[in-house]
Write a protein that holds these residues in place. Structure first.
Motif, PDB file in Angstrom:
ATOM      1  N   ALA A   1     -48.263  -5.084   5.377  1.00  0.00           N
ATOM      2  CA  ALA A   1     -46.891  -4.591   5.472  1.00  0.00           C
ATOM      3  C   ALA A   1     -46.762  -3.215   4.828  1.00  0.00           C
ATOM      4  O   ALA A   1     -46.162  -2.302   5.404  1.00  0.00           O
TER       5      ALA A   1
ATOM      6  N   SER B   1     -48.655  -0.598   6.982  1.00  0.00           N
ATOM      7  CA  SER B   1     -47.962  -0.204   8.210  1.00  0.00           C
ATOM      8  C   SER B   1     -46.725   0.635   7.910  1.00  0.00           C
ATOM      9  O   SER B   1     -46.338   1.476   8.713  1.00  0.00           O
TER      10      SER B   1
ATOM     11  N   ALA C   1     -43.554  -1.231  15.533  1.00  0.00           N
ATOM     12  CA  ALA C   1     -43.752  -2.415  14.699  1.00  0.00           C
ATOM     13  C   ALA C   1     -42.430  -3.077  14.325  1.00  0.00           C
ATOM     14  O   ALA C   1     -42.397  -3.910  13.442  1.00  0.00           O
TER      15      ALA C   1
ATOM     16  N   CYS D   1     -42.072  -6.869  13.734  1.00  0.00           N
ATOM     17  CA  CYS D   1     -43.395  -7.479  13.624  1.00  0.00           C
ATOM     18  C   CYS D   1     -43.769  -7.739  12.172  1.00  0.00           C
ATOM     19  O   CYS D   1     -44.316  -8.796  11.850  1.00  0.00           O
ATOM     20  N   ILE D   2     -43.480  -6.816  11.296  1.00  0.00           N
ATOM     21  CA  ILE D   2     -43.900  -6.947   9.897  1.00  0.00           C
ATOM     22  C   ILE D   2     -43.214  -8.136   9.243  1.00  0.00           C
ATOM     23  O   ILE D   2     -43.868  -8.986   8.635  1.00  0.00           O
TER      24      ILE D   2
ATOM     25  N   HIS E   1     -41.064  -9.246  16.941  1.00  0.00           N
ATOM     26  CA  HIS E   1     -40.972  -8.085  17.823  1.00  0.00           C
ATOM     27  C   HIS E   1     -40.071  -8.396  19.020  1.00  0.00           C
ATOM     28  O   HIS E   1     -39.251  -7.571  19.429  1.00  0.00           O
TER      29      HIS E   1
ATOM     30  N   ALA F   1     -44.507 -11.336  10.785  1.00  0.00           N
ATOM     31  CA  ALA F   1     -45.877 -11.644  10.390  1.00  0.00           C
ATOM     32  C   ALA F   1     -45.940 -12.207   8.976  1.00  0.00           C
ATOM     33  O   ALA F   1     -46.711 -13.131   8.707  1.00  0.00           O
TER      34      ALA F   1
ATOM     35  N   ALA G   1     -49.287 -15.714  11.381  1.00  0.00           N
ATOM     36  CA  ALA G   1     -48.932 -14.297  11.270  1.00  0.00           C
ATOM     37  C   ALA G   1     -48.858 -13.647  12.643  1.00  0.00           C
ATOM     38  O   ALA G   1     -47.944 -12.863  12.925  1.00  0.00           O
ATOM     39  N   ALA G   2     -49.808 -13.977  13.515  1.00  0.00           N
ATOM     40  CA  ALA G   2     -49.806 -13.399  14.858  1.00  0.00           C
ATOM     41  C   ALA G   2     -48.592 -13.876  15.650  1.00  0.00           C
ATOM     42  O   ALA G   2     -47.924 -13.086  16.326  1.00  0.00           O
TER      43      ALA G   2
ATOM     44  N   CYS H   1     -45.420 -12.259  14.274  1.00  0.00           N
ATOM     45  CA  CYS H   1     -45.307 -10.869  14.708  1.00  0.00           C
ATOM     46  C   CYS H   1     -44.741 -10.803  16.121  1.00  0.00           C
ATOM     47  O   CYS H   1     -43.846 -10.014  16.403  1.00  0.00           O
TER      48      CYS H   1
END
Length: 75
Positions: free
Chosen positions: A12, A15, A24, A27-28, A56, A31, A48-49, A52
């Motif tokens: 995090a 990014s 992003a 997403c952060i 998003h 995740a 996490a995937a 995200c």
């Protein structure tokens, strides 16, 4: 679990340092939440995937909803 939370926090911060918030967006946060929730079930990376992707998607959905109520400019 501690290493996954540390990794999520490092990603995090990394990014944020890059400076690409448009790509992003959502997403952060997703995740981090997904990584923590997934680590409880033993699947931190998958959580996490998925987090995200969901974060998003929700951010894009909010942007589209906000744009529909605004008049178009330049016409």
């Amino acid at each position: 679990m501690k290493s996954i939370v540390t990794l999520a926090a490092a990603l995090a911060l990394g990014s944020l340092a890059i400076g690409t918030p448009a790509q992003a967006k959502g997403c952060i946060k997703g995740a981090i939440v997904g990584g923590v929730a997934g680590s409880m079930a033993g699947h931190g990376k998958m959580g996490a995937a998925a987090g995200c992707a969901v974060g998003h998607h929700n951010a894009n959905k909010k942007d589209r909803a906000g744009q529909q109520g605004q008049p178009q400019q330049g016409r």
